[in-house]
Design a protein around this motif. Structure first.
Motif, PDB file in Angstrom:
ATOM      1  N   UNK A   1      74.341  -2.789 135.625  1.00  0.00           N
ATOM      2  CA  UNK A   1      75.456  -3.710 135.375  1.00  0.00           C
ATOM      3  C   UNK A   1      75.571  -3.780 133.858  1.00  0.00           C
ATOM      4  N   UNK A   2      76.742  -3.414 133.342  1.00  0.00           N
ATOM      5  CA  UNK A   2      76.888  -3.301 131.890  1.00  0.00           C
ATOM      6  C   UNK A   2      77.969  -4.241 131.381  1.00  0.00           C
ATOM      7  N   UNK A   3      77.750  -4.712 130.166  1.00  0.00           N
ATOM      8  CA  UNK A   3      78.742  -5.575 129.535  1.00  0.00           C
ATOM      9  C   UNK A   3      79.449  -4.761 128.441  1.00  0.00           C
ATOM     10  N   UNK A   4      80.772  -4.688 128.541  1.00  0.00           N
ATOM     11  CA  UNK A   4      81.584  -3.933 127.582  1.00  0.00           C
ATOM     12  C   UNK A   4      82.539  -4.900 126.890  1.00  0.00           C
ATOM     13  N   UNK A   5      83.012  -4.504 125.727  1.00  0.00           N
ATOM     14  CA  UNK A   5      84.051  -5.313 125.078  1.00  0.00           C
ATOM     15  C   UNK A   5      85.209  -4.424 124.670  1.00  0.00           C
TER      16      UNK A   5
ATOM     17  N   UNK B   1      86.447   1.278 126.170  1.00  0.00           N
ATOM     18  CA  UNK B   1      85.743   0.047 125.790  1.00  0.00           C
ATOM     19  C   UNK B   1      84.485   0.394 124.986  1.00  0.00           C
ATOM     20  N   UNK B   2      83.898  -0.648 124.376  1.00  0.00           N
ATOM     21  CA  UNK B   2      82.668  -0.466 123.599  1.00  0.00           C
ATOM     22  C   UNK B   2      81.513  -1.087 124.390  1.00  0.00           C
ATOM     23  N   UNK B   3      80.466  -0.322 124.600  1.00  0.00           N
ATOM     24  CA  UNK B   3      79.329  -0.838 125.379  1.00  0.00           C
ATOM     25  C   UNK B   3      78.517  -1.818 124.541  1.00  0.00           C
ATOM     26  N   UNK B   4      78.271  -3.023 125.119  1.00  0.00           N
ATOM     27  CA  UNK B   4      77.438  -4.018 124.422  1.00  0.00           C
ATOM     28  C   UNK B   4      75.995  -3.968 124.902  1.00  0.00           C
ATOM     29  N   UNK B   5      75.797  -3.802 126.204  1.00  0.00           N
ATOM     30  CA  UNK B   5      74.418  -3.760 126.696  1.00  0.00           C
ATOM     31  C   UNK B   5      74.365  -3.809 128.205  1.00  0.00           C
ATOM     32  N   UNK B   6      73.161  -3.720 128.703  1.00  0.00           N
ATOM     33  CA  UNK B   6      72.930  -3.632 130.140  1.00  0.00           C
ATOM     34  C   UNK B   6      72.207  -4.896 130.627  1.00  0.00           C
ATOM     35  N   UNK B   7      72.612  -5.395 131.776  1.00  0.00           N
ATOM     36  CA  UNK B   7      72.004  -6.617 132.322  1.00  0.00           C
ATOM     37  C   UNK B   7      70.646  -6.312 132.947  1.00  0.00           C
TER      38      UNK B   7
ATOM     39  N   UNK C   1      82.334 -12.317 117.050  1.00  0.00           N
ATOM     40  CA  UNK C   1      83.044 -12.069 115.787  1.00  0.00           C
ATOM     41  C   UNK C   1      82.623 -13.091 114.732  1.00  0.00           C
ATOM     42  N   UNK C   2      82.612 -12.656 113.483  1.00  0.00           N
ATOM     43  CA  UNK C   2      82.176 -13.530 112.390  1.00  0.00           C
ATOM     44  C   UNK C   2      83.086 -14.736 112.201  1.00  0.00           C
ATOM     45  N   UNK C   3      84.344 -14.510 112.476  1.00  0.00           N
ATOM     46  CA  UNK C   3      85.334 -15.525 112.117  1.00  0.00           C
ATOM     47  C   UNK C   3      85.458 -16.572 113.213  1.00  0.00           C
ATOM     48  N   UNK C   4      85.384 -17.836 112.819  1.00  0.00           N
ATOM     49  CA  UNK C   4      85.549 -18.907 113.798  1.00  0.00           C
ATOM     50  C   UNK C   4      86.931 -18.807 114.427  1.00  0.00           C
ATOM     51  N   UNK C   5      86.992 -18.869 115.756  1.00  0.00           N
ATOM     52  CA  UNK C   5      88.279 -18.790 116.440  1.00  0.00           C
ATOM     53  C   UNK C   5      88.640 -17.374 116.864  1.00  0.00           C
ATOM     54  N   UNK C   6      87.932 -16.351 116.361  1.00  0.00           N
ATOM     55  CA  UNK C   6      88.262 -14.966 116.736  1.00  0.00           C
ATOM     56  C   UNK C   6      87.854 -14.710 118.189  1.00  0.00           C
ATOM     57  N   UNK C   7      88.550 -13.792 118.838  1.00  0.00           N
ATOM     58  CA  UNK C   7      88.375 -13.552 120.278  1.00  0.00           C
ATOM     59  C   UNK C   7      87.593 -12.278 120.568  1.00  0.00           C
ATOM     60  N   UNK C   8      86.800 -12.323 121.645  1.00  0.00           N
ATOM     61  CA  UNK C   8      86.121 -11.125 122.128  1.00  0.00           C
ATOM     62  C   UNK C   8      86.453 -11.017 123.610  1.00  0.00           C
ATOM     63  N   UNK C   9      86.981  -9.863 124.049  1.00  0.00           N
ATOM     64  CA  UNK C   9      87.285  -9.710 125.481  1.00  0.00           C
ATOM     65  C   UNK C   9      86.188  -8.877 126.127  1.00  0.00           C
ATOM     66  N   UNK C  10      85.522  -9.485 127.118  1.00  0.00           N
ATOM     67  CA  UNK C  10      84.380  -8.825 127.763  1.00  0.00           C
ATOM     68  C   UNK C  10      84.762  -8.333 129.155  1.00  0.00           C
ATOM     69  N   UNK C  11      84.203  -7.191 129.545  1.00  0.00           N
ATOM     70  CA  UNK C  11      84.369  -6.658 130.902  1.00  0.00           C
ATOM     71  C   UNK C  11      82.964  -6.378 131.434  1.00  0.00           C
ATOM     72  N   UNK C  12      82.649  -6.921 132.599  1.00  0.00           N
ATOM     73  CA  UNK C  12      81.335  -6.651 133.199  1.00  0.00           C
ATOM     74  C   UNK C  12      81.541  -5.622 134.304  1.00  0.00           C
ATOM     75  N   UNK C  13      80.840  -4.500 134.191  1.00  0.00           N
ATOM     76  CA  UNK C  13      81.096  -3.363 135.085  1.00  0.00           C
ATOM     77  C   UNK C  13      79.794  -2.906 135.738  1.00  0.00           C
ATOM     78  N   UNK C  14      79.839  -2.752 137.062  1.00  0.00           N
ATOM     79  CA  UNK C  14      78.657  -2.274 137.796  1.00  0.00           C
ATOM     80  C   UNK C  14      78.827  -0.780 138.084  1.00  0.00           C
ATOM     81  N   UNK C  15      77.697  -0.071 138.074  1.00  0.00           N
ATOM     82  CA  UNK C  15      77.733   1.380 138.341  1.00  0.00           C
ATOM     83  C   UNK C  15      76.719   1.686 139.432  1.00  0.00           C
TER      84      UNK C  15
END
Ligand code: SF4
Length: 651
Positions: A325-329, A344-350, A385-399
């Motif tokens: 199960x991986x977390x992508x952004x 997408x950019x891979x962030x890590x694995x659960x 993100x460094x900036x307060x208020x900036x957005x990160x969109x995450x997708x959790x994907x199972x393989x």
């Protein structure tokens, strides 16, 4: 600015650790004894097994229950000792019953269960009992659990089962707890047959932790990782086939070559290969062709504000086994390298959390992997993100094992102010409390601090204790992610990190259990008040011991006043209590201190026993008043903390 300063410490921590009806877990030890000495357990140490009995008295239990049980959704009547050694246990059950705690339970070896107790369990609404059983076969069980009888246990559990039938009750559920060690790997699947034979419906496993001096290192499962993975898998398979026994806790499989997915595939027996699987059951055919499925459960909101690490949790299943199960952004800007297929950019694995989602397992009984569906991924603060208020969109994907992917959910994360939402690396001090049979209080049995957080006998106000400084400062340390030493070495925290070699290293606890033992029995004024004589007994299981008198001074360190001499009389009573310690018979001491040495005034005096390794136990304390060179008064005094006192837990 700290979190506490920003929010107002009181209201902030109160929100994180609420104390309303049915909000906490209460863990009690109603006894400090055990009737057997399992090879892997700290009751194998003489100093623990032979310690003086201490049972929670019904009157004190009644007071504790009156304050705590209405606040509890779960109450454990044991955590580290055998509760059925308490002569009051049945009475305690009857005191607990009217509170109707939703999950009333206890851990036991089951050997002291009687028909009358079994009846009381049913009548008092006990929801579950967890029975420790480290061998499915008689010879393994009786080897591991020294002093136990396999036949006795089986007979007791069958008796309980027949009483449940007679009283038309499904409760208490019986869970078998098994410690996984090399000696019982081959018989792990047989625990399912044992469970079916005694009416148990659940099995929970955990790895052996070897304590120093108990000679169990060779049994550690990490010495045979492939066999351990195969055995756990076979246990799961057997439970699936039984259709009646659930595996509620199972250690993660070992990673055999550093890659979790490869480990999952690599540790399989040839005859367990995908092509050799049985045909799907009717109704499961559509699912067989499906991609992975599951859910992101927490955070529940789709738009999350996070200031620190953010934990995402959920579950995932697939007919062809979810291997990751991986977390992508989504990319933060044009030109950022992305995965060619997903963009997408891979962030890590659960991490998978075996045994944590019994509800999912029950809903998908035909999927073999169902006991390992829960997952957890911690998005590190550094990824926000460094900036307060900036957005990160995450997708959790199972393989799954054949490479099919499916999205489990999405979240958008906004960087929040640091004080808005803390990441708690441990929730125990926010929703649990543990009270041992002496009334010493800790957040959880695994919080192995040197000193108790508080003392509670039911007479004080628990709500003040819950908000007292030791609890609040630990909570603050967790909120601020500054784990104290006890958290870094906490068994509860590392229980799931089976690939952390340190988990399987021998635990050095013997020094704590080999510390001096003893008791200050009498302090007499003699020679018309010109001398003070201290007497009692002291010994140390594996070393010589000195008994020392100290004067406590407010403005300076303690002052040494003298050492005790061995007394000539024998202590047959101590020898009986500690039969394996040769020095016990000659453990009596006497110490004489003159009033002239003390001088006129009020003195706080402490007697302590010190071993060769400088570990000390406080034997007793007195307030002594001397006037005109003579002792005027000898009063009781609270322990002064010059040693471990009555503490009988890890350090
Ligand atoms: S020692 Fe720390 S990590 Fe372990 S249960 Fe206690 S608070 Fe949690």
């Amino acid at each position: 600015m700290s979190v506490a300063d920003a929010r107002g410490e009181e209201s902030w921590l109160a929100q994180l650790a609420p104390l309303g009806p049915r909000q906490i877990t209460v863990l009690l030890d109603v006894s400090n004894k055990c009737n057997i000495r399992c090879r892997m357990c700290y009751f194998s140490y003489d100093a623990v097994f032979h310690r003086k009995s201490r049972f929670l008295e019904p009157a004190r239990f009644r007071d504790i229950a009156a304050q705590l049980f209405p606040l509890a959704h779960t109450v454990y009547l044991s955590a580290g000792s055998e509760p059925l050694t308490s002569p009051h246990f049945e009475e305690l059950l009857r005191i607990a019953a009217p509170y109707r705690v939703p999950d009333l339970k206890f851990l036991t070896n089951g050997l002291l269960l009687t028909p009358s107790l079994s009846r009381a369990l049913v009548e008092c609404g006990v929801r579950q009992i967890h029975v420790s059983m480290d061998g499915a076969r008689r010879e393994t069980y009786e080897w591991a659990r020294r002093g136990a009888s396999y036949d006795r246990l089986v007979a007791n559990l069958r008796e309980l089962e027949s009483i449940k039938r007679e009283l038309h009750s499904e409760l208490p559920w019986v869970q078998i707890n098994a410690t996984v060690m090399r000696r019982n790997l081959a018989e792990l699947p047989e625990f399912v047959d044992v469970a079916l034979g005694v009416g148990a419906t659940r099995i929970a496993c955990r790895h052996l932790m070897a304590y120093d001096g108990l000679e169990m290192e060779a049994e550690s499962p990490h010495l045979d990782k492939p066999a351990t993975n195969r055995a756990l898998r076979a246990l799961m398979q057997r439970a699936v086939e039984s259709k009646r026994v659930a595996i509620v806790n199972l250690p993660d499989p070992f990673a055999l070559d550093g890659a979790a997915g490869a480990a999952e595939a690599g540790d399989r027996e040839p005859d367990d290969a995908p092509t050799a699987r049985p045909a799907p059951e009717p109704g499961a055919l559509a699912l067989a062709a499906a991609r992975p499925f599951g859910h992101v459960d927490t955070p529940a909101e789709l738009h999350v504000r996070a200031a620190g690490d953010l934990e995402l949790t959920g579950w995932a299943l697939a007919r062809d086994e979810v291997v990751a199960v991986e977390c992508w952004r989504e990319p933060l800007g044009a030109g950022e390298p992305v995965d060619g297929e997903l963009g997408l950019v891979l962030l890590g694995r659960a991490r998978f959390l075996a045994g944590m989602r019994v509800d999912v397992a029950q809903r998908h009984p035909d999927i073999e992997q169902r006991y390992r569906s829960a997952w957890s991924y911690v998005l590190p603060r550094a990824e926000l993100p460094d900036v307060e208020g900036a957005l990160l969109r995450l997708h959790v994907i199972a393989r799954d094992r054949v490479g099919r992917r499916a999205e489990l959910g999405q979240r958008t994360v906004v960087r929040a102010r640091a004080d808005e939402q803390p990441y708690l690396y441990c929730r125990r001090p926010f929703d649990c409390v543990y009270i041992d049979s002496a009334g010493d209080v800790y957040p959880y049995p695994d919080c192995q601090s040197l000193d108790p957080f508080a003392h509670f006998d039911g007479s004080g106000d628990f709500k003040s204790l819950w908000r007292s400084a030791p609890f609040e400062s630990l909570r603050r340390a967790i909120v601020e992610n500054r784990p104290p030493k006890m958290c870094v070495t906490c068994p509860d925290r590392i229980n799931r990190n089976v690939d952390d070699q340190a988990f399987f290293e021998e635990r050095v606890v013997r020094a704590a259990y080999a510390r001096p033992l003893g008791f200050l029995e009498q302090v007499d004024a003699r020679d018309d008040g010109r001398a003070l004589v201290w007497s009692g007994w002291a010994l140390a299981p594996e070393q010589a011991v000195r008994v020392e008198l100290l004067r406590v001074r407010a403005d300076a360190g303690p002052e040494h006043l003298g050492f005790a001499e061995p007394a000539p009389h024998e202590r047959a009573d101590v020898a009986r209590a500690y039969p394996r310690i040769a020095a016990a018979r000659h453990s009596a001491f006497e110490l004489c201190c003159t009033s002239a040495r003390l001088g006129d005034g009020a003195h706080a005096l402490v007697l302590r026993a010190v071993g060769d390794d400088a570990v000390a136990t406080e034997l007793g304390a007195r307030e002594v008043t001397v006037r005109d060179g003579r002792v005027q008064a000898i009063g009781a005094a609270a322990p002064r903390g010059f040693g471990l006192g009555s503490r009988e837990r890890f350090v």
